[in-house]
Design a protein around this motif. Structure first.
Motif, PDB file in Angstrom:
ATOM      1  N   ILE A 284       0.658  -2.930 -11.820  1.00 20.78           N
ATOM      2  CA  ILE A 284      -0.507  -1.831 -11.542  1.00 20.78           C
ATOM      3  C   ILE A 284      -0.489  -1.755  -9.200  1.00 20.78           C
ATOM      4  O   ILE A 284      -0.383  -2.696  -8.610  1.00 20.78           O
TER       5      ILE A 284
ATOM      6  N   ILE B 281      -1.685  -0.880  -5.932  1.00 25.73           N
ATOM      7  CA  ILE B 281      -2.426  -1.096  -5.232  1.00 25.73           C
ATOM      8  C   ILE B 281      -3.072  -0.300  -4.410  1.00 25.73           C
ATOM      9  O   ILE B 281      -4.034   0.651  -3.842  1.00 25.73           O
ATOM     10  N   ALA B 282      -1.906  -0.169  -3.171  1.00 26.23           N
ATOM     11  CA  ALA B 282      -2.200   0.968  -1.971  1.00 26.23           C
ATOM     12  C   ALA B 282      -0.962   0.852  -1.738  1.00 26.23           C
ATOM     13  O   ALA B 282      -0.704   0.052  -1.795  1.00 26.23           O
TER      14      ALA B 282
ATOM     15  N   ASP C 276       1.642  -0.150   3.971  1.00 27.23           N
ATOM     16  CA  ASP C 276       0.609   0.018   5.565  1.00 27.23           C
ATOM     17  C   ASP C 276      -0.836   0.457   5.461  1.00 27.23           C
ATOM     18  O   ASP C 276      -1.909   0.458   6.302  1.00 27.23           O
ATOM     19  N   ASP C 277      -1.585   0.178   4.117  1.00 36.21           N
ATOM     20  CA  ASP C 277      -3.372   0.057   4.212  1.00 36.21           C
ATOM     21  C   ASP C 277      -3.562  -1.265   4.619  1.00 36.21           C
ATOM     22  O   ASP C 277      -4.378  -1.782   5.216  1.00 36.21           O
ATOM     23  N   ILE C 278      -2.143  -2.084   4.381  1.00 38.37           N
ATOM     24  CA  ILE C 278      -3.093  -3.684   4.625  1.00 38.37           C
ATOM     25  C   ILE C 278      -1.917  -3.918   6.065  1.00 38.37           C
ATOM     26  O   ILE C 278      -1.168  -3.581   7.092  1.00 38.37           O
TER      27      ILE C 278
ATOM     28  N   ARG D 136      -6.595  -7.375   3.116  1.00 43.86           N
ATOM     29  CA  ARG D 136      -7.460  -7.277   2.141  1.00 43.86           C
ATOM     30  C   ARG D 136      -7.622  -7.453   1.282  1.00 43.86           C
ATOM     31  O   ARG D 136      -7.136  -7.733   0.441  1.00 43.86           O
TER      32      ARG D 136
ATOM     33  N   VAL E 115      -8.928  -7.047  -2.508  1.00 45.16           N
ATOM     34  CA  VAL E 115      -9.087  -6.521  -4.351  1.00 45.16           C
ATOM     35  C   VAL E 115     -10.567  -6.992  -4.958  1.00 45.16           C
ATOM     36  O   VAL E 115     -10.107  -8.283  -5.114  1.00 45.16           O
TER      37      VAL E 115
ATOM     38  N   LEU F  68      -5.590  -9.529  -0.493  1.00 44.45           N
ATOM     39  CA  LEU F  68      -3.563  -9.002  -0.108  1.00 44.45           C
ATOM     40  C   LEU F  68      -3.763 -10.057   0.796  1.00 44.45           C
ATOM     41  O   LEU F  68      -3.638  -8.727   1.640  1.00 44.45           O
TER      42      LEU F  68
ATOM     43  N   ILE G 225       6.470  -5.842  -3.530  1.00 43.75           N
ATOM     44  CA  ILE G 225       6.342  -4.558  -3.144  1.00 43.75           C
ATOM     45  C   ILE G 225       7.134  -3.560  -3.950  1.00 43.75           C
ATOM     46  O   ILE G 225       8.718  -4.192  -4.465  1.00 43.75           O
TER      47      ILE G 225
ATOM     48  N   ASP H 232       8.892 -10.074   0.377  1.00 41.67           N
ATOM     49  CA  ASP H 232       8.294 -10.831  -0.425  1.00 41.67           C
ATOM     50  C   ASP H 232       8.986 -11.608  -1.143  1.00 41.67           C
ATOM     51  O   ASP H 232       9.610 -11.179  -2.407  1.00 41.67           O
TER      52      ASP H 232
ATOM     53  N   ARG I 272     -13.337   3.207   5.350  1.00 37.36           N
ATOM     54  CA  ARG I 272     -12.704   2.231   4.713  1.00 37.36           C
ATOM     55  C   ARG I 272     -11.878   0.553   4.746  1.00 37.36           C
ATOM     56  O   ARG I 272     -11.710  -0.055   4.479  1.00 37.36           O
TER      57      ARG I 272
ATOM     58  N   HIS J 283     -13.763  -3.107   0.479  1.00 35.46           N
ATOM     59  CA  HIS J 283     -12.320  -3.333  -0.412  1.00 35.46           C
ATOM     60  C   HIS J 283     -11.089  -2.543  -0.977  1.00 35.46           C
ATOM     61  O   HIS J 283     -11.634  -1.472  -0.949  1.00 35.46           O
ATOM     62  N   LEU J 284      -9.894  -2.778  -0.594  1.00 29.83           N
ATOM     63  CA  LEU J 284      -9.039  -1.651  -1.255  1.00 29.83           C
ATOM     64  C   LEU J 284      -8.848  -0.724  -2.082  1.00 29.83           C
ATOM     65  O   LEU J 284      -8.268  -0.170  -2.733  1.00 29.83           O
ATOM     66  N   ALA J 285      -9.394  -1.817  -3.671  1.00 31.18           N
ATOM     67  CA  ALA J 285      -9.023  -1.562  -4.890  1.00 31.18           C
ATOM     68  C   ALA J 285     -10.418  -2.385  -5.570  1.00 31.18           C
ATOM     69  O   ALA J 285     -10.553  -3.448  -5.355  1.00 31.18           O
ATOM     70  N   ASP J 286     -10.119  -1.269  -6.415  1.00 33.65           N
ATOM     71  CA  ASP J 286     -11.396  -1.813  -7.512  1.00 33.65           C
ATOM     72  C   ASP J 286     -10.986  -2.276  -8.862  1.00 33.65           C
ATOM     73  O   ASP J 286     -11.271  -1.453  -9.421  1.00 33.65           O
TER      74      ASP J 286
END
Ligand SMILES: Cc1cc2nc3c(=O)[nH]c(=O)nc-3n(C[C@H](O)[C@H](O)[C@H](O)COP(=O)(O)OP(=O)(O)OC[C@H]3O[C@@H](n4cnc5c(N)ncnc54)[C@H](O)[C@@H]3O)c2cc1C
Ligand code: HEM
Ligand code: SF4
Ligand code: SF4
Ligand code: FES
Lengths: 109, 809
Positions: free
Chosen positions: A4, A6-7, A10-12, A18, A20, A29, A91, B332, B795, B799-802
């Protein structure tokens, strides 16, 4: 696995985290490097401290409440007999993907 | 009958393809080679040495006219292919069509040009071919160039032009150079080497507009308003596979032209190789895999079995004096472990990333001689279990060599200042030791080093160890944490002496043993850097404890408390009304009056913070910093305004002090109080700074405490005017900021350095003024309301996403 989106990575913030919301609870995350993200439970195994608010260093996070340290690879608490759940994350093209199966309470074992 | 083979693009990959074909079976194909550039195959990688003047173009040509003639290659150079007709099997160039039996597309990639205003001005170029290189070669002495992009290409371009004498500025969006290949530490060393070559590097810089004059580029403007004048602007921000031809011909494309393991596209008679292809979701930007692709394509064309397999890659930068190596993967993954080695004396950094019993990634700077050995271990998946302990020392390791914890001190130049109080430099101390001062007392007596505040004692002892070797038994000092061998005091002094202005600089130059510190050292180092270099260093929120990062105190249930500032404890009916409204609106369970004359709203949910702040901001309330290692509160009594015993305007002085000091970061929290007479209703005598007003003026006391330890303040100075009281207070706070160990309250620091030492500094008029100026400079950055800033980006607090919503569907 069902990945899925998520974002954006760079949003983190780098060396930050952050949250979820998922059916299995809040997952944090953690961004440990420019291109490195880990997913683990946001809730400390000690007294439930919000791990996403801790300090992220190397591939570990320190809980903001009483400084327990968790290895994000395994979820193991350093020097304590406890662990937090970790989840598959990856990623791709600058986006963070979380495994939908692992965070779905209907399929989570 | 020879088959007709047409190749589009005479690049690195097609050159290798032609070689392999003519070597293996010279009679198989009748080759026609198109190239948009007006020349044949040359070594594109070597454009950088051509640019810097280390090579000439002639030296980098890989295939000359004689080669094409010998092998009967029909050359159509300087001619762009405009169309592929797959049904008719005809390729059309600008000078006419040609039929093919087999076609190879090797069109490479094109540079990405960011569509900034002004990107089409004359003098804005990319870095891809000989023409670009020649444009840059014209930049010498007296010319100014801006390069956008601090990756491999941008830096080679910058270094090449700098070598020719041009004044070059590199503008990079990210926080460190070559972030794809390097980590922060290696990026820091690279930046230092480039700066040593006279190149200016601007990190985290966002380009906004290219400014022109008469159609020519004149400057680059950044989004912070800075203008960087330039005669040439080079954009080196990335490449995009050149797929236009393939796409127009109806081949399957994604980011690149899709190929299978045999390098065949969705049309069986058309192959594609090089940077224009996409193979199993990957695209390519380095030659090693392209050569592999060329060989596989040759085999496929000749009807033989071959398959292209992706392998890990290594990167080097072709800039003389910037010795870096990066390979494999440090991103990663699960179950990874880092081994870090730093040698500050040689500017060496090495990091290995291990997964299970395999080495999977390596980053090195300064000494890359073992690069190919490590790369071999990665590529071959060799088990490293037997050599884990010594792996980082490379193949030549024979036991013995250990990282020397003293190296940071050993490499200091002899004019480096060790003792800040008495201005004693390393050379003087070493001389004294050589002249027979073999214990600390003797060194102190002879040089005065560490004889004042004493915080440099650790460094002096290390110098004695370095100079005297085993003859000196060093007392074991407590290092900050397991990441390093230095004490807080050592680190503070070295940050000043060596002018270390970033966290990676500290980690590298002071021999940190971890990649990026831990929760103990990071907040301390972050504070030391911002206290010493307010203008150069940018506060790092990720190195702060949650309270300071979120600007609110976390409570035991994970909610937060919100405390607005009430200057000197004074509030108004309007402010109280706004607080009451906020308490209602956000369902605040507890409203409490604090010991510091403030009102605390307890139990606010994290995601509500930016909104409650915005509401309070609107009523004129700002953050009370009730969470910070900084100025907390200035408690006052009512003083002469209302109290019959009042001798001075204690409330007014408190408000002035709070307005001067608010927002500043300090080693630990700082609380002040001002009482209007010795009856001391504001309890000033147990504060970090407590002022008691008397008829003759103001008694300034410092170092009080009312926490786990209870201590009465000690009298620092008596002064006659309010202005002086403020000056002394500010100077004291700044002296504390500059010298104390992180998390030492003033009373603890005073116990170490002594009140006399502090008083001497503050009584010295020049020093007092210097301290006040330094504080003001820092306040020009930090005297601001964090709420206003954070309320603007709510923001980050949610939370980043739900995923619970999606799952419910
Ligand atoms: C300055 C520089 C330094 C580099 N340094 C390194 C390095 O150190 N290490 C490394 O591994 N890689 C390096 N690279 C990358 C490397 O050069 C490329 O990966 C490689 O050149 C790509 O080869 P290619 O055959 O895919 O494409 P190219 O070599 O780009 O060849 C493609 C050719 O096709 C032509 N063409 C395009 N469209 C058409 C058309 N429609 N008709 C006719 N002709 C067309 C182009 O004119 C071009 O000549 C560097 C690149 C540059 C620019
Ligand atoms: C008319 C005279 C006085 C006035 C108007 C006055 C007013 C006040 C006020 C407003 C406070 C609250 C201070 C604050 O925390 O903001 C206070 C506290 C206090 N006053 Fe007075 N005061 C007077 C006389 C005195 C005298 C004569 C004494 C002692 C001999 C005294 C001792 C104290 C003490 C100890 C406190 C602190 C109480 C606490 O908060 O624990 N006051 N006074
Ligand atoms: S400290 Fe003195 S001036 Fe201030 S309120 Fe108390 S009695 Fe009055
Ligand atoms: S005194 Fe102790 S329990 Fe009370 S607020 Fe302070 S730290 Fe918490
Ligand atoms: S709740 Fe995390 S350490 Fe106590």
């Amino acid at each position: 696995m069902s990945w899925i989106d998520i974002a954006a990575v760079d949003d983190i913030p780098e060396r930050g985290a952050r949250v979820v919301k998922t059916p299995v609870g809040c997952i944090a995350l953690f961004r440990t490097g420019a291109e490195e993200v880990f997913a683990a439970s946001n809730s400390c195994a000690h007294k439930g401290g919000p791990l996403a608010d801790g300090i992220v260093h190397g591939q570990k996070v320190t809980c903001p409440l009483h400084n327990w340290v968790f290895d994000l690879n395994t979820g193991q608490a350093v020097g304590e007999d406890a662990r937090i759940a970790t989840y598959p994350v990856r990623i791709e093209a600058g986006r963070v993907l979380l495994d939908g199966m692992a965070v779905d309470d209907r399929s989570a074992a | 009958m020879k088959q007709k083979l047409v190749i589009i693009g005479a690049g690195m990959s097609s050159g290798r393809l032609i070689e392999t074909l003519v070597d293996t079976n010279p009679d198989a194909f009748d080759i026609t080679l198109f190239n948009a550039e007006p020349r044949g195959n040359y070594n594109r990688l070597m454009l950088s040495p051509v640019l810097s003047g280390e090579k000439t173009y002639e030296e980098i040509v890989t295939h000359d006219d004689a080669f094409y003639a010998t092998h009967g290659v029909t050359c159509r150079f300087g001619e762009k292919v405009t169309e592929i007709d797959r049904a008719a099997k005809v390729v059309t160039g600008e000078n006419g069509p040609v039929r093919y039996d087999k076609l190879v597309i090797g069109t490479g990639s094109e540079p990405v040009i960011i569509p900034l205003p002004g990107h089409d001005l004359e003098g804005v170029i990319a870095y891809r071919d000989l023409e670009d290189t020649q444009r840059m070669m014209a930049m010498g002495e007296g010319r100014r160039v801006v390069v956008i992009g601090g990756g491999l290409l941008g830096l080679e371009a910058a270094a090449g032009m700098a070598a020719r004498g041009a004044a070059v500025t590199v503008v990079h969006l990210m926080g460190h150079l070559m972030e794809r290949q390097l980590d922060e530490a290696a990026g820091y060393l690279l930046k230092k080497s480039l700066e040593g070559k006279g190149i200016t590097v601007r990190l985290s810089a966002n380009s906004k507009e290219i400014v022109g004059e008469n159609g020519r580029v004149k400057a680059l403007r950044l989004d912070d308003g800075t203008e960087l004048p330039c005669d040439l602007l080079v954009m080196a921000v990335g490449i995009r596979p050149n797929i236009a031809l393939g796409k127009a011909a109806g081949l399957a494309v994604g980011r690149g032209i899709h190929v299978d393991d045999q390098m065949v596209t969705s049309d069986p008679d058309i192959l594609s190789i090089g940077e224009c292809v996409e193979h199993r979701d990957a695209i390519f930007g380095l030659v090693a895999p392209l050569y592999e692709q060329a060989k596989v394509a040759a085999q496929t064309l000749l009807g033989r079995e071959a398959a292209f397999v992706q392998k890990s890659l290594s990167t080097k930068l072709k800039v003389t004096g910037c010795d870096l190596f990066s390979a494999g993967d440090f991103a990663d993954g699960e179950g990874r472990e880092d081994i870090v080695f730093r040698d500050p004396s040689r500017g060496v950094y090495k990091r290995l990333v291990i997964e299970g019993d395999r080495l999977i990634g390596v980053v090195m700077y300064g000494d890359t001689s073992d690069g190919s050995w490590f790369f071999g271990l990665i590529r071959d998946g060799t088990s490293i279990d037997d050599m884990r302990e010594t792996l980082i020392f490379g193949p030549a390791f024979q036991g013995g060599t250990q990282l020397d914890p003293l190296s940071a001190v050993a490499v200091l130049p002899s004019e480096a200042e060790i003792c800040g109080c008495n201005g004693v430099c390393k050379g003087t101390i070493v001389e004294a030791i050589a002249a027979g001062a073999t214990d600390l007392g003797a060194v102190r007596a002879r040089t005065k080093a560490s004889a004042s505040c004493g915080t440099c004692t650790g460094l002096v002892e290390q110098l004695m160890q370095v100079t005297l070797g085993d003859d000196f038994q060093m007392p074991t000092a407590q290092p900050i944490c397991g990441c390093c061998d230095l004490t807080h005091e050592d680190v503070r002094r070295l940050i000043k002496t060596k002018e270390l202005k970033s966290q990676p600089a500290v980690w590298q130059e002071l021999g940190w043993k971890t990649v990026n510190g831990c929760h103990v050292c990071r907040p301390a180092v972050n504070f030391y850097l911002l206290a010493d270099w307010p203008l150069d260093y940018v506060d790092d929120p990720q190195s702060r404890f949650v309270n300071e990062r979120k600007h609110a105190n976390i409570q035991k249930d994970g909610t937060f408390s919100v405390v607005p500032r009430m200057w000197g404890g004074i509030t108004t009916a309007d402010e109280l009304r706004a607080i009451a409204d906020a308490a209602d609106k956000y369902n605040v369970p507890t409203v409490k009056v604090t010991g510091g004359q403030r009102i605390d709203l307890l139990g606010v949910k994290g995601e509500d913070l930016p909104y409650i702040w915005a509401d309070l901001n609107r009523a004129g309330l700002v953050s009370g910093h009730a969470y910070s290692k900084g100025l907390r509160t200035v408690k006052t009594c009512v003083g002469t305004d209302h109290c019959r015993f009042g001798t001075q305007d204690s409330t007014g002085l408190g408000i002035k002090l709070e307005q001067a000091l608010w927002g500043s970061w300090t080693p630990h929290k700082v609380k002040l109080a001002v009482s209007g007479c010795p009856r001391n209703c504001a309890e000033a005598t147990c504060k970090d700074v407590g002022i008691v007003c008397v008829d003759s003026g103001y008694q300034v006391g410092v170092g009080g405490a009312a926490g786990m330890d209870v201590k009465e303040t000690e009298r620092l100075l008596d002064v006659t005017t309010e202005g002086e009281a403020i000056a002394v207070t500010i100077a004291f706070v700044q002296l504390y900021r500059e010298n104390a160990k992180y998390l030492d309250r003033p009373y603890k620091w005073l116990a170490k350095v002594g009140l006399d030492w502090v008083r001497d500094h503050i009584m010295d008029a020049n020093e007092r003024q210097r301290l006040i100026d330094a504080f003001e400079l820092s306040q020009s950055i930090y005297r601001k309301d964090p709420w206003a800033e954070h309320a603007a980006r709510p923001r980050a607090y949610t939370h980043l996403a739900d995923l619970t919503l999606e799952a419910a569907e």
